[in-house]
Every structure is written in structure tokens, then in C-alpha cells.
Design a protein around this motif. Structure first.
Motif, PDB file in Angstrom:
ATOM      1  N   ALA A 221       0.835  -1.203   0.000  1.00 22.68           N
ATOM      2  CA  ALA A 221       0.000   0.000   0.000  1.00 22.68           C
ATOM      3  C   ALA A 221       0.870   1.254   0.000  1.00 22.68           C
ATOM      4  O   ALA A 221       0.613   2.216  -0.743  1.00 22.68           O
ATOM      5  N   LEU A 222       1.906   1.259   0.817  1.00 19.24           N
ATOM      6  CA  LEU A 222       2.795   2.423   0.876  1.00 19.24           C
ATOM      7  C   LEU A 222       3.595   2.570  -0.424  1.00 19.24           C
ATOM      8  O   LEU A 222       3.767   3.683  -0.937  1.00 19.24           O
ATOM      9  N   ALA A 223       4.077   1.433  -0.957  1.00 13.89           N
ATOM     10  CA  ALA A 223       4.872   1.489  -2.180  1.00 13.89           C
ATOM     11  C   ALA A 223       4.040   1.943  -3.367  1.00 13.89           C
ATOM     12  O   ALA A 223       4.467   2.816  -4.151  1.00 13.89           O
ATOM     13  N   ILE A 224       2.845   1.367  -3.517  1.00 16.22           N
ATOM     14  CA  ILE A 224       1.977   1.760  -4.640  1.00 16.22           C
ATOM     15  C   ILE A 224       1.486   3.189  -4.445  1.00 16.22           C
ATOM     16  O   ILE A 224       1.327   3.942  -5.419  1.00 16.22           O
ATOM     17  N   GLY A 225       1.255   3.573  -3.205  1.00 14.79           N
ATOM     18  CA  GLY A 225       0.854   4.957  -2.932  1.00 14.79           C
ATOM     19  C   GLY A 225       1.891   5.959  -3.406  1.00 14.79           C
ATOM     20  O   GLY A 225       1.546   7.070  -3.823  1.00 14.79           O
ATOM     21  N   SER A 226       3.173   5.567  -3.365  1.00  9.64           N
ATOM     22  CA  SER A 226       4.224   6.475  -3.845  1.00  9.64           C
ATOM     23  C   SER A 226       4.244   6.591  -5.362  1.00  9.64           C
ATOM     24  O   SER A 226       4.909   7.479  -5.904  1.00  9.64           O
ATOM     25  N   LEU A 227       3.512   5.677  -6.050  1.00  9.55           N
ATOM     26  CA  LEU A 227       3.480   5.701  -7.515  1.00  9.55           C
ATOM     27  C   LEU A 227       2.174   6.242  -8.080  1.00  9.55           C
ATOM     28  O   LEU A 227       2.061   6.429  -9.294  1.00  9.55           O
ATOM     29  N   ILE A 228       1.184   6.451  -7.228  1.00 12.24           N
ATOM     30  CA  ILE A 228      -0.156   6.794  -7.705  1.00 12.24           C
ATOM     31  C   ILE A 228      -0.167   8.053  -8.569  1.00 12.24           C
ATOM     32  O   ILE A 228      -0.859   8.126  -9.592  1.00 12.24           O
ATOM     33  N   LEU A 229       0.602   9.057  -8.183  1.00 13.91           N
ATOM     34  CA  LEU A 229       0.568  10.326  -8.913  1.00 13.91           C
ATOM     35  C   LEU A 229       1.242  10.241 -10.274  1.00 13.91           C
ATOM     36  O   LEU A 229       0.976  11.071 -11.150  1.00 13.91           O
ATOM     37  N   THR A 230       2.097   9.231 -10.482  1.00 12.01           N
ATOM     38  CA  THR A 230       2.861   9.168 -11.732  1.00 12.01           C
ATOM     39  C   THR A 230       2.582   7.927 -12.562  1.00 12.01           C
ATOM     40  O   THR A 230       3.077   7.822 -13.681  1.00 12.01           O
ATOM     41  N   SER A 231       1.804   6.985 -12.054  1.00  9.72           N
ATOM     42  CA  SER A 231       1.572   5.729 -12.767  1.00  9.72           C
ATOM     43  C   SER A 231       0.086   5.406 -12.825  1.00  9.72           C
ATOM     44  O   SER A 231      -0.564   5.222 -11.794  1.00  9.72           O
ATOM     45  N   ALA A 232      -0.440   5.329 -14.049  1.00  3.66           N
ATOM     46  CA  ALA A 232      -1.840   4.948 -14.224  1.00  3.66           C
ATOM     47  C   ALA A 232      -2.062   3.491 -13.842  1.00  3.66           C
ATOM     48  O   ALA A 232      -3.106   3.128 -13.285  1.00  3.66           O
ATOM     49  N   ALA A 233      -1.077   2.633 -14.110  1.00  9.63           N
ATOM     50  CA  ALA A 233      -1.187   1.226 -13.735  1.00  9.63           C
ATOM     51  C   ALA A 233      -1.286   1.067 -12.230  1.00  9.63           C
ATOM     52  O   ALA A 233      -2.049   0.234 -11.722  1.00  9.63           O
ATOM     53  N   ALA A 234      -0.517   1.867 -11.493  1.00 16.09           N
ATOM     54  CA  ALA A 234      -0.577   1.810 -10.031  1.00 16.09           C
ATOM     55  C   ALA A 234      -1.937   2.256  -9.524  1.00 16.09           C
ATOM     56  O   ALA A 234      -2.482   1.672  -8.575  1.00 16.09           O
ATOM     57  N   ARG A 235      -2.521   3.280 -10.165  1.00 17.67           N
ATOM     58  CA  ARG A 235      -3.849   3.749  -9.738  1.00 17.67           C
ATOM     59  C   ARG A 235      -4.909   2.675  -9.992  1.00 17.67           C
ATOM     60  O   ARG A 235      -5.779   2.434  -9.145  1.00 17.67           O
ATOM     61  N   ARG A 236      -4.850   2.026 -11.156  1.00 13.68           N
ATOM     62  CA  ARG A 236      -5.811   0.957 -11.447  1.00 13.68           C
ATOM     63  C   ARG A 236      -5.652  -0.214 -10.492  1.00 13.68           C
ATOM     64  O   ARG A 236      -6.646  -0.758  -9.983  1.00 13.68           O
ATOM     65  N   PHE A 237      -4.426  -0.604 -10.248  1.00 11.04           N
ATOM     66  CA  PHE A 237      -4.186  -1.737  -9.352  1.00 11.04           C
ATOM     67  C   PHE A 237      -4.676  -1.421  -7.945  1.00 11.04           C
ATOM     68  O   PHE A 237      -5.291  -2.268  -7.288  1.00 11.04           O
ATOM     69  N   THR A 239      -7.029   0.680  -7.046  1.00 13.33           N
ATOM     70  CA  THR A 239      -8.497   0.721  -7.016  1.00 13.33           C
ATOM     71  C   THR A 239      -9.089  -0.684  -6.991  1.00 13.33           C
ATOM     72  O   THR A 239      -9.971  -0.987  -6.187  1.00 13.33           O
ATOM     73  N   TRP A 240      -8.607  -1.561  -7.878  1.00 15.00           N
ATOM     74  CA  TRP A 240      -9.113  -2.920  -7.923  1.00 15.00           C
ATOM     75  C   TRP A 240      -8.785  -3.692  -6.647  1.00 15.00           C
ATOM     76  O   TRP A 240      -9.588  -4.511  -6.177  1.00 15.00           O
ATOM     77  N   THR A 241      -7.639  -3.440  -6.070  1.00 14.68           N
ATOM     78  CA  THR A 241      -7.263  -4.120  -4.829  1.00 14.68           C
ATOM     79  C   THR A 241      -8.194  -3.726  -3.689  1.00 14.68           C
ATOM     80  O   THR A 241      -8.629  -4.576  -2.895  1.00 14.68           O
ATOM     81  N   LEU A 243     -11.282  -2.646  -3.967  1.00  9.75           N
ATOM     82  CA  LEU A 243     -12.604  -3.244  -4.216  1.00  9.75           C
ATOM     83  C   LEU A 243     -12.620  -4.730  -3.875  1.00  9.75           C
ATOM     84  O   LEU A 243     -13.545  -5.228  -3.213  1.00  9.75           O
ATOM     85  N   CYS A 244     -11.595  -5.464  -4.309  1.00  7.13           N
ATOM     86  CA  CYS A 244     -11.529  -6.896  -4.018  1.00  7.13           C
ATOM     87  C   CYS A 244     -11.402  -7.153  -2.523  1.00  7.13           C
ATOM     88  O   CYS A 244     -12.002  -8.102  -1.986  1.00  7.13           O
ATOM     89  N   ALA A 245     -10.630  -6.311  -1.827  1.00 11.87           N
ATOM     90  CA  ALA A 245     -10.472  -6.472  -0.380  1.00 11.87           C
ATOM     91  C   ALA A 245     -11.794  -6.232   0.338  1.00 11.87           C
ATOM     92  O   ALA A 245     -12.136  -6.936   1.297  1.00 11.87           O
ATOM     93  N   ALA A 246     -12.567  -5.234  -0.132  1.00 11.08           N
ATOM     94  CA  ALA A 246     -13.865  -4.955   0.490  1.00 11.08           C
ATOM     95  C   ALA A 246     -14.834  -6.123   0.288  1.00 11.08           C
ATOM     96  O   ALA A 246     -15.538  -6.534   1.215  1.00 11.08           O
ATOM     97  N   VAL A 247     -14.850  -6.685  -0.935  1.00 13.43           N
ATOM     98  CA  VAL A 247     -15.727  -7.831  -1.208  1.00 13.43           C
ATOM     99  C   VAL A 247     -15.316  -9.042  -0.380  1.00 13.43           C
ATOM    100  O   VAL A 247     -16.159  -9.743   0.202  1.00 13.43           O
TER     101      VAL A 247
END
Length: 413
Positions: A221-237, A239-241, A243-247
Motif C-alpha cells: 500500500a505504501l509502495a503503490i501509494g508512492s506511484l499513484i501520482l505518476t503511474s496509471a497502472a498503479a492507480r488501477r491496481f 483501485t481494484w485491490t 474493491l476486491c479487499a472490500a468484497v
């Protein structure tokens, strides 16, 4: 263009890294299918460390190193360990462990020459620990009863090499996290990543290791959070993570709770499987001023015959407050440097490794001695190192042409 700098790193460096991994596997654990004497295992692990140091000397004959805060602080920790072990309060074994730590730190110094901010050591790390997990999976297939013994409550252990559930969980969590980040950074294909992630996640689930699982998810979560502003793939991953965790939390709440509790009572769970009792006893034990400052010397990370299972208290017991200060400085310096770096895949991998080690330090020992945790942090240090500036080649000297005297006179005229 890839920034792995693989072409600049000799292949033998990967062999050295593999030997360091073998050394840190340890010699205590579950009963294996073929009984292995502990003396034989210790001979193999120590031989691997000596071989790693020798090969590192061969590949770095000119002793070129890169000065860095991480290896410098580890060297200071080694000095503190020698001082604390010199009085032999923990026996001659303390000096042996100091010698092992000296070889370990010396090998890291020799390898630091190739710490250039690339992903070379990340790939070495994944390959080596995936090979270790391969031996665990082989043991599970060959002898399921030995790999899931009742002694460990049915948790996965190493049936070919004596590995405990927390060890297996740690290795699986680390390579899962690093491989996920490589996929997000488009440094590996998804099919190859699935070959690593899927079986590693199955092994992690079979270990029922809460610390490794928590460290994996928080670190990612911390590592992907550091990429969110610069990586669209990180933002998609991300978001899906979520949603899947909530389900999963809603649909499989009872199953997740059962896995998390491992059949323990609430009292046993609240005391962290008995760890809190050992911690209270260690802190309540009388100590001299010298023991408070320097500790009692390197030991087997136990107190009163029971494992300490906390890096900070283990370091306090063996290397004192000075050791605790140095270990804290390692985490703070690496974390601070990572936060100051611009967003990148290397920075994200370093953040994952640093945060994982920080989380695991609460219920696992190892930050004060040669261990996989110090290797994880070494990989983080290699990722945060700035690339060495290329040394410009000196321009060839152009010989001056001798001008005849009569020609010089004609120029004047």
C-alpha cells in the motif's frame, strides 16, 4: 530503456548474493524428511558465507566500494557487537557470531560497488528466495505430513531444509511484493509474474503467518501509494485491490477470521502467542549500566530459554541501547532517503522493503545480526544509491608540430 545496469554487473555477483541468502536461512526449524544434523547445516551455511566473501574479493580485486550510510551504520553495529561480546558473558559463541557478522558486512561492502540504483539486486533477491520456496513446495508434494506437522498446528514448514512458518511467510511476502511492483513498472511480463506470485501466495496462506501477510499488504500500500501520482497502472491496481479487499472482507469474513486466529484463544492472541510474557520478563530483568549500554553480547535471540521474537528487544538484550540507536538510525536514514527521492519504481521497491522490515521487527528478531532482514535492507540501499558518474576519458595529447626557424621568420615578415 532499462535501468537495470545488468550488463555492468558480473554474473558472479548473483552467485555471491545466493550464498548470502543460503547463509541466512539458519539451522533451526522443523524436522526434515531426511534428518540433517545441525552441525552439518551450520557447516553448509557458514561455508556459504566464507565462499561469498571469497568470491566477492575475487570479483572486486581492487577493493572498490561505494561509501553509503547503510553499510557504515552496519559497521558501527559490528563494532558495538564486538565490544558487547568481548567480556564473554554469552560465551565464546558470541565471538563466533561477531566473526560471522564481520564477514557478512564485509561482503556487503565489496558488493556495494555495484549498487547503482538499478533493479539488478531486486531480480537476484526474487530468484534466490523463489528457489528456496521451490524447495518448500517440493517438500510439500513429497511428504505433506512432514510439511504440515501437528507440532506447528498444521502450518507449512520446510520438509527438505529446516524452515519455520514465519521464515517461509517472510520469503513469500517479500518476493510477492517485489514482483507486483515490477509488473506495475512494466519490468516483467504478467505471465512470468504469475508463475512467481500465485504459488508464493499459496505457500504464504499455508504458513498462516500474520506478520508476513500484514507486512505484505501495508508495504505494498505504501509502495503503490508512492506511484499513484505518476503511474496509471498503479492507480488501477490500487483501485481494484481496494474493491476486491472490500468484497472479500464481507463475503469471507468468517473464513478470514478463522485463518487469522489460527485456532487460538483471545487471551493467547492478545499476548501475541506468549511473546508479551517474554518481553515483560526481559525488560524487568536487572541490568548493570554496561549491560544497558552495550548488552550481553550476540546470542541466539532468546531470553530465559524462550525466543524473544522482537528485533528491538533482541538488540537491546544483546547490543544494548547503543545497538538500538544504530538499528533505528538504519531504518530512519533509509526511510528518509526514500521519501526524498522522486517517484520511481526503484523508490517504490525500497519503500516496500523498508516498511516490511519495520513492521516485521515487532514480532520477529534479526535486525541486529546477519539475517534476511539485513539483506532486504541492503537491496533497499542498492535501489536508493545514485548512479555512479561516468569518468570521462582523458583527451589524447596532440603532439606539437615543430616549426622550422625559416618558417617562423617568414611568418614574422
Amino acid at each position: 530503456m532499462s535501468t537495470d545496469h545488468t550488463s555492468h554487473t558480473p554474473k558472479i555477483v548473483g552467485t555471491v548474493w545466493g550464498l548470502l541468502v543460503l547463509n541466512t536461512l539458519g539451522s533451526a526449524g522443523a524436522k526434515t524428511i531426511v534428518p540433517l544434523p545441525r552441525s552439518l547445516i551450520q557447516m553448509v551455511t557458514m561455508g556459504a558465507l566464507v565462499a561469498a566473501f571469497a568470491l566477492a574479493l575475487v570479483v572486486n580485486r581492487r577493493l572498490r566500494v561505494r561509501a553509503g550510510a547503510y553499510v557504515f551504520l552496519l559497521t558501527l553495529l559490528l563494532v558495538a557487537s564486538v565490544i558487547s561480546s568481548a567480556n564473554l558473558e554469552s560465551g565464546f559463541g558470541a565471538l563466533f557470531r561477531c566473526a560471522r557478522l564481520a564477514l557478512f558486512v564485509g561482503t556487503l561492502w565489496l558488493l556495494s560497488r555495484w549498487w547503482d540504483g538499478g533493479l539488478t539486486f531486486v531480480r537476484h533477491h526474487i530468484r534466490m528466495y523463489f528457489a528456496v520456496l521451490g524447495s518448500v513446495a517440493a517438500g510439500l508434494v513429497v511428504a505433506p505430513g512432514a510439511a504440515l506437522p501437528d507440532l506447528y498446528g498444521g502450518r507449512l514448514v520446510g520438509a527438505l531444509w529446516p524452515l519455520t512458518p514465519p521464515q517461509i511467510g517472510q520469503y513469500a511476502a517479500v518476493i510477492i511484493g517485489l514482483t507486483v511492483l515490477l509488473v506495475l513498472g512494466r519490468r516483467t511480463d504478467r505471465a512470468g509474474a504469475a508463475v512467481v506470485i500465485v504459488p508464493s501466495f499459496v505457500l504464504l496462506a499455508l504458513t498462516h503467518t500474520r506478520t508476513a501477510t500484514l507486512g505484505l499488504f501495508v508495504g505494498l500500500a505504501l509502495a503503490i501509494g508512492s506511484l499513484i501520482l505518476t503511474s496509471a497502472a498503479a492507480r488501477r491496481f490500487f483501485t481494484w485491490t481496494v474493491l476486491c479487499a472490500a468484497v472479500a472482507a464481507v463475503g469471507f469474513a468468517s473464513a478470514l477470521q478463522s485463518w487469522f486466529l489460527r485456532g487460538q484463544s483471545k487471551e493467547n492472541f492478545s499476548s501475541l502467542t506468549g511473546r508479551a510474557k517474554v518481553w515483560d520478563a526481559l525488560l524487568a530483568a536487572p541490568r548493570s549500566t554496561s549491560e544497558k549500554l552495550f548488552g550481553v553480547g550476540l546470542g541466539d535471540k532468546s531470553f530465559g530459554g524462550l525466543p524473544i521474537d522482537n528485533s528491538w528487544l533482541a538488540v537491546y538484550n544483546e547490543q544494548g541501547l547503543i545497538g538500538v540507536t544504530l538499528v533505528a538510525a538504519i531504518i530512519i536514514v533509509l526511510g528518509g532517503v526514500a521519501l526524498l527521492r522522486p517517484p520511481s519504481l526503484q523508490r517504490a521497491c525500497a519503500i516496500f522493503l523498508i516498511s516490511y522490515c519495520a513492521i516485521a521487527s515487532y514480532t520477529e528478531a534479526g535486525l541486529g545480526d546477519a539475517s534476511p532482514y539485513l539483506l532486504h535492507l541492503a537491496v533497499a540501499a542498492s535501489l536508493l544509491a545514485t548512479p555512479a558518474a561516468a569518468t570521462p576519458l582523458p583527451a589524447p595529447e596532440v603532439p606539437q608540430r615543430r616549426i622550422p626557424r625559416w618558417a617562423r621568420r617568414s611568418e614574422v615578415i
